[in-house]
Design an enzyme around this catalytic site. Structure first.
Site, PDB file in Angstrom:
ATOM      1  N   ASP A 114       0.813  -1.214   0.000  1.00  0.00           N
ATOM      2  CA  ASP A 114       0.000   0.000   0.000  1.00  0.00           C
ATOM      3  C   ASP A 114       0.850   1.269   0.000  1.00  0.00           C
ATOM      4  OD1 ASP A 114      -2.047  -1.795   0.230  1.00  0.00           O
ATOM      5  OD2 ASP A 114      -2.944  -0.899   2.017  1.00  0.00           O
ATOM      6  N   HIS A 165      -6.005   3.139  -3.902  1.00  0.00           N
ATOM      7  CA  HIS A 165      -5.933   3.342  -2.452  1.00  0.00           C
ATOM      8  C   HIS A 165      -6.274   4.788  -2.081  1.00  0.00           C
ATOM      9  CE1 HIS A 165      -5.041   1.956   1.503  1.00  0.00           C
ATOM     10  NE2 HIS A 165      -3.873   2.578   1.659  1.00  0.00           N
ATOM     11  N   HIS A 169      -5.025   9.402   0.926  1.00  0.00           N
ATOM     12  CA  HIS A 169      -5.041   8.532   2.111  1.00  0.00           C
ATOM     13  C   HIS A 169      -5.856   9.132   3.260  1.00  0.00           C
ATOM     14  CE1 HIS A 169      -3.570   5.535   5.010  1.00  0.00           C
ATOM     15  NE2 HIS A 169      -3.115   4.854   3.959  1.00  0.00           N
ATOM     16  N   HIS A 259       3.648  -2.419   3.091  1.00  0.00           N
ATOM     17  CA  HIS A 259       3.677  -1.071   2.525  1.00  0.00           C
ATOM     18  C   HIS A 259       4.979  -0.846   1.761  1.00  0.00           C
ATOM     19  CE1 HIS A 259       0.770  -0.841   5.832  1.00  0.00           C
ATOM     20  NE2 HIS A 259       0.206   0.169   5.188  1.00  0.00           N
TER      21      HIS A 259
END
Length: 291
Positions: A114, A165, A169, A259
Site C-alpha cells: 500500500d 488506495h 489517504h 507497505h
C-alpha cells in the site's frame, strides 16, 4: 415604317424572351443529365449491399463528364447495422464488506503493498518479485502515482495488479460522498492514463470502509479488497518481526498487507527478500486476484 419592321422597344422585349428561353432549355438539359443512372451504378449497388463492378475505359472521343449521384438514404445514414455491438462494462455488485481472503485458489497467497509508488522502496520490491517470478497487488495513492507514473508502467509490464488506495489517504467515513468520488475517481484516472486500464480493485485507507465507499467503488468498476494478515510494517518493528508475522500467518487464500511508501520502508523490502523464498519453499504459490 414598314409593316414587317417592329419598333425598337418590341425588338428588345423579344430578344430578352428568346435569351430566357435558351437559359431554361439548358437548365432542363442539365437536370436531365443529373438524373442519369438513378437506381443504377454505384447508388444501386450500395442499396443492395453489393459492390459495383469497376467500369472499363471510356470509348474513344471527347471525355464525358461523370454523372453526379444524388444523395440517397443509404449514404445519409451511418452504417450501424454492420458495426459490432458495444456492450457496456458490467459493474460489480455493491458489497457490504470487503474481501478478507481468497477462496478456491488452493495453496496460494496474495501479497499486497500500500501507499506507493515510492522511488526509494518500490523498485526494491519490484526487483525481489521479479527475481522469483511472482506477482503482487500494489494499492497506489493518486498523489504518489501521478509523480511516479514510470513505476506504474513497470508494475503493469511485470504483470502486477494495480489497485486504488484513494488520492491522499484520508479517513473515508469522515468524507462527503462527493469527496470520496473525487479521491477514488482521480486515482483511477491517473492509473488508466499511465497503463491504459483503470483499477479493478480498491482498498480503503486504514481499512475504514463505509456504505458510500462501497457504492462509489462499485460505480467506478472496482471491488473492495482488504487483508488477512497485517504485518504492521508501518510501525517499523524490524525485518525479523515482519518475516515471522508473514510465515506464521501463511495459509491458503491468505492476503498479506505490507507497505512500499508512507515512511521508511527499508525493513519491508528486506523482509520481502527473506519471506518470499521461504513461502515458495513451503509450497505456496504467490498469486493475484482475478476478475
Amino acid at each position: 415604317m414598314k409593316n414587317d419592321q417592329l419598333p425598337t422597344g418590341r425588338r428588345s422585349v423579344l430578344r430578352l424572351a428568346a435569351a430566357l428561353g435558351v437559359t431554361v432549355t439548358a437548365g432542363a438539359l442539365a437536370v436531365d443529365r443529373l438524373g442519369l443512372g438513378e437506381g443504377t451504378g454505384d447508388g444501386a449497388a450500395a442499396g443492395t449491399g453489393t459492390a459495383a463492378a469497376p467500369k472499363g475505359p471510356p470509348a474513344a472521343g471527347p471525355p464525358a463528364s461523370s454523372p453526379r449521384l444524388r444523395p440517397s438514404a443509404y449514404r445519409l445514414q451511418p452504417m450501424t447495422a454492420y458495426a459490432p455491438a458495444v456492450r457496456p462494462r458490467a459493474l460489480p455488485p455493491v458489497r457490504q464488506r470487503p474481501f478478507l481472503s481468497l477462496s478456491g485458489v488452493g495453496r496460494s497467497m496474495v501479497l499486497t503493498f500500500d501507499d506507493g509508488p515510492d522511488p526509494r522502496y518500490t523498485p526494491g520490491i519490484l526487483a525481489a518479485l521479479r527475481r522469483y517470478d511472482c506477482r503482487a497487488v500494489f494499492f497506489v495513492c493518486g498523489e504518489m502515482a501521478v509523480e511516479n507514473q514510470d513505476l506504474l508502467r513497470e508494475m503493469a509490464d511485470d504483470g502486477h495488479v494495480i489497485g486504488n488506495h484513494s488520492w491522499s489517504h484520508p479517513l473515508v467515513p469522515k468524507l462527503r460522498p462527493s469527496r470520496i468520488r473525487d479521491e477514488l475517481g482521480s486515482t483511477s484516472e491517473v492509473v488508466e492514463q499511465a497503463v491504459g486500464a483503470a483499477p479493478l480493485w480498491y482498498r480503503a485507507p486504514y481499512g475504514a470502509w463505509n456504505r458510500h465507499s462501497f457504492e462509489i467503488g462499485a460505480e467506478l468498476g472496482m471491488e473492495p479488497l482488504a487483508w488477512t494478515v497485517d504485518t504492521l510494517d508501518w510501525t517499523e518493528p524490524g525485518s525479523d518481526t515482519i518475516v515471522r508475522r508473514v510465515i506464521d500467518g501463511a495459509g491458503p487464500g491468505v492476503i498479506v498487507l505490507s507497505h512500499d511508501a508512507g515512511g521508511n520502508r527499508s525493513q519491508s523490502v528486506a523482509a520481502l527478500r527473506r519471506y518470499l523464498p521461504a513461502l515458495l519453499d513451503e509450497g505456496y504459490q504467490i498469486t493475484v486476484p482475478r476478475r
